[in-house]
Design an enzyme around this catalytic site. Structure first.
Site, PDB file in Angstrom:
ATOM      1  N   LYS A 273      39.433  37.186  27.498  1.00  0.00           N
ATOM      2  CA  LYS A 273      40.524  36.588  28.290  1.00  0.00           C
ATOM      3  C   LYS A 273      40.004  35.700  29.412  1.00  0.00           C
ATOM      4  O   LYS A 273      40.469  34.561  29.585  1.00  0.00           O
ATOM      5  CB  LYS A 273      41.406  37.692  28.888  1.00  0.00           C
ATOM      6  CG  LYS A 273      42.193  38.496  27.883  1.00  0.00           C
ATOM      7  CD  LYS A 273      43.124  39.480  28.586  1.00  0.00           C
ATOM      8  CE  LYS A 273      42.400  40.600  29.308  1.00  0.00           C
ATOM      9  NZ  LYS A 273      41.690  41.520  28.381  1.00  0.00           N
ATOM     10  N   THR A 274      39.065  36.225  30.187  1.00  0.00           N
ATOM     11  CA  THR A 274      38.591  35.468  31.351  1.00  0.00           C
ATOM     12  C   THR A 274      37.932  34.167  30.924  1.00  0.00           C
ATOM     13  O   THR A 274      38.187  33.102  31.503  1.00  0.00           O
ATOM     14  CB  THR A 274      37.620  36.329  32.167  1.00  0.00           C
ATOM     15  OG1 THR A 274      38.314  37.485  32.655  1.00  0.00           O
ATOM     16  CG2 THR A 274      37.066  35.556  33.349  1.00  0.00           C
TER      17      THR A 274
ATOM     18  N   GLU B  23      45.492  34.695  33.176  1.00  0.00           N
ATOM     19  CA  GLU B  23      44.977  35.787  32.366  1.00  0.00           C
ATOM     20  C   GLU B  23      46.035  36.885  32.318  1.00  0.00           C
ATOM     21  O   GLU B  23      46.573  37.288  33.354  1.00  0.00           O
ATOM     22  CB  GLU B  23      43.679  36.307  32.998  1.00  0.00           C
ATOM     23  CG  GLU B  23      42.938  37.304  32.164  1.00  0.00           C
ATOM     24  CD  GLU B  23      41.548  37.578  32.721  1.00  0.00           C
ATOM     25  OE1 GLU B  23      41.061  38.708  32.531  1.00  0.00           O
ATOM     26  OE2 GLU B  23      40.947  36.666  33.325  1.00  0.00           O
TER      27      GLU B  23
END
Length: 474
Positions: free
Chosen positions: A121-122, A165
């Site tokens: 995600k990051t 995110e």
């Protein structure tokens, strides 16, 4: 704990303001002109960065840190009910807001792109934010890590796009209503909150159901869990448009090749509907990071940004801290930091590092691994050990508890025993102070050291480099 968003966030107080998610929201509010305050357990570079934006940051937690004029208190799922500032807010009737509700409020009135998935995600959020920023679109963004450039995890932009995110760990991503939802993969993790893959799938399906009418789901065509989610989404009424990406022959945005070049990769992807084929550079090694970049490419295109422009702009992404971040080199040894803490992530990063080493070089991969969370180690400790077998040698630290209390019988021995069972050369290290000397004694010119885990193992990289650089080192 009241989930409602208060009518005003002019004077918010954040408990745990130094956390990756919390600090990002605090920064955006400060940039929007709010009078932000908060507290954290210890001093940090994040606290310094917040103060530079005019945020009041207290160190330690105490009831009198909550200002008399605070109009809300923002918390994450990690904040316990007996926190003195939370107790004071409850007694005074100050509205308490979950971090996800605060972020949802910030996204109101924007075109939101929310990145979800068990892994990546990051990185994907960062890639997308950097590409859009490079194109002059000035998006707002909230990321779970600091970008190498411009060096922050959040920004209040003047453009209409907001990249965020979306965290599934506590189901907080159910609060968002994105125009574009990105799902990178779907696996069982966060065992304290999810008992089965069925619960995970239901949670992700709820997230996808919140995509705005006419919006798009961008989802992996390669991962089993993601493919199952795609099947479920397509069976629902009023399902969003679906764009798949990956190496599968039926992917809508197909990854045709990933060619490693040291610590970078050259990626070629094709939009199958139009035949548009694009080749671009990704500044971090490994096939999984290449796929993250293609997910960002597909998501930006779904939001109406020309794909060719996005591909060019993705080359400007220089990384995010703690995601295979090069910390330095000393005595011919490179030290790289990895946030990987789930076996899938560990395997992917170790394979990426293996691929980045020259085939004719004698260098070894040495890992310092810190298991993260008792619950995760209890469920996945054996798989963590199996992943460590990809290293030439590894040192395993004690479990980093984060928000959890110990579980009887759950120790890092679950990892070391499994690693040894798979033939790994592994050393258990109970005293973290021993790690720099241990690793410096093992490392030889040409080796690569990887500090790995979501806890404070990241602090050891500079200390290992310093020990390597000592002229008296034997």
């Amino acid at each position: 704990m009241a989930p409602a968003i208060p009518p005003s966030m002019d004077r918010p107080h954040f408990i745990g303001i130094g956390g990756a998610g919390m600090s990002g929201i605090a920064k955006i509010l400060a940039q929007r002109g709010a009078h932000v305050a908060g507290s954290d357990a210890r001093e940090s570079a994040t606290a310094t960065a917040l103060r530079e934006l005019g945020v009041t940051v207290h160190i330690g937690h105490a009831a009198d840190h909550l200002a008399a004029d605070a109009d809300c208190v923002v918390v994450s799922s990690a904040i316990r009910d007996d926190n003195p500032e939370l107790v004071a807010a409850t007694e005074r009737g100050v509205p308490v807001v979950h971090r996800s509700d605060a972020l949802a409020a910030l996204m109101t009135g924007t075109r939101a792109l929310a990145v979800a998935g068990t892994h990546g995600k990051t990185t994907t959020t960062s890639m997308l934010a950097v590409a859009l920023r490079t194109l002059g679109l000035d998006p707002s963004y909230a990321i779970g890590g600091d970008l190498d450039e411009p060096g922050s995890n959040a920004h209040h932009g003047r453009g209409e796009l907001f990249v965020a995110e979306a965290d599934e760990s506590d189901r907080s991503f159910h609060r968002y209503t994105p125009e574009v939802a990105i799902v990178l993969n779907v696996e069982l993790d966060h065992h304290a909150n999810y008992a089965s893959m069925e619960e995970i799938h239901e949670s992700f399906l709820t997230f996808v159901d919140r995509v705005t009418p006419g919006g798009t789901l961008v989802i992996s065509a390669d991962h089993d869990g993601a493919r199952e989610l795609t099947r479920r989404v397509r069976r629902t009424e009023a399902a969003p448009g679906v764009v798949t990406y990956g190496e599968s022959p039926d992917a809508d945005v197909r990854v045709l090749s990933v060619v490693p070049h040291g610590l970078t990769s050259e990626v070629t992807a094709e939009f199958t509907a139009t035949g548009e084929r694009l080749t671009f550079t990704v500044s971090v090694p490994g096939r999984h990071y290449a796929h993250n970049a293609v997910a960002a490419l597909a998501a930006g295109a779904a939001a109406g940004v020309p794909a060719a422009d996005l591909a060019d702009a993705l080359a400007s992404y220089t990384g995010v801290r703690r995601r295979l971040q090069l910390k330095g080199e000393a005595a011919g040894v490179q030290v790289i930091d990895s946030y990987a803490h789930h076996p899938t992530e560990m395997t992917a990063d170790l394979e990426a590092i293996r691929g980045a080493l020259p085939a004719d070089a004698p260098g070894r991969v040495l890992v310092v691994f810190q298991p993260h969370l008792f619950s995760r180690t209890q469920e996945l400790g054996r798989e963590m050990g199996q992943a460590l077998a990809l290293a030439d040698a590894s040192a395993v630290m004690e479990i980093y508890p984060a928000r959890e209390d110990p579980i009887p019988g759950v120790t890092s021995a679950l990892v070391t025993d499994a690693a040894r069972a798979h033939g790994a050369d592994v050393t258990a290290v109970a005293d973290r102070e021993r790690v720099p000397e241990l690793i410096a004694g093992m490392a030889k010119p040409g080796d690569l050291v990887l500090t790995m885990g979501a806890g404070d193992v990241t602090e050891l990289g500079p200390r290992i480099l310093a020990r390597l650089a000592e002229p008296t080192r034997v």
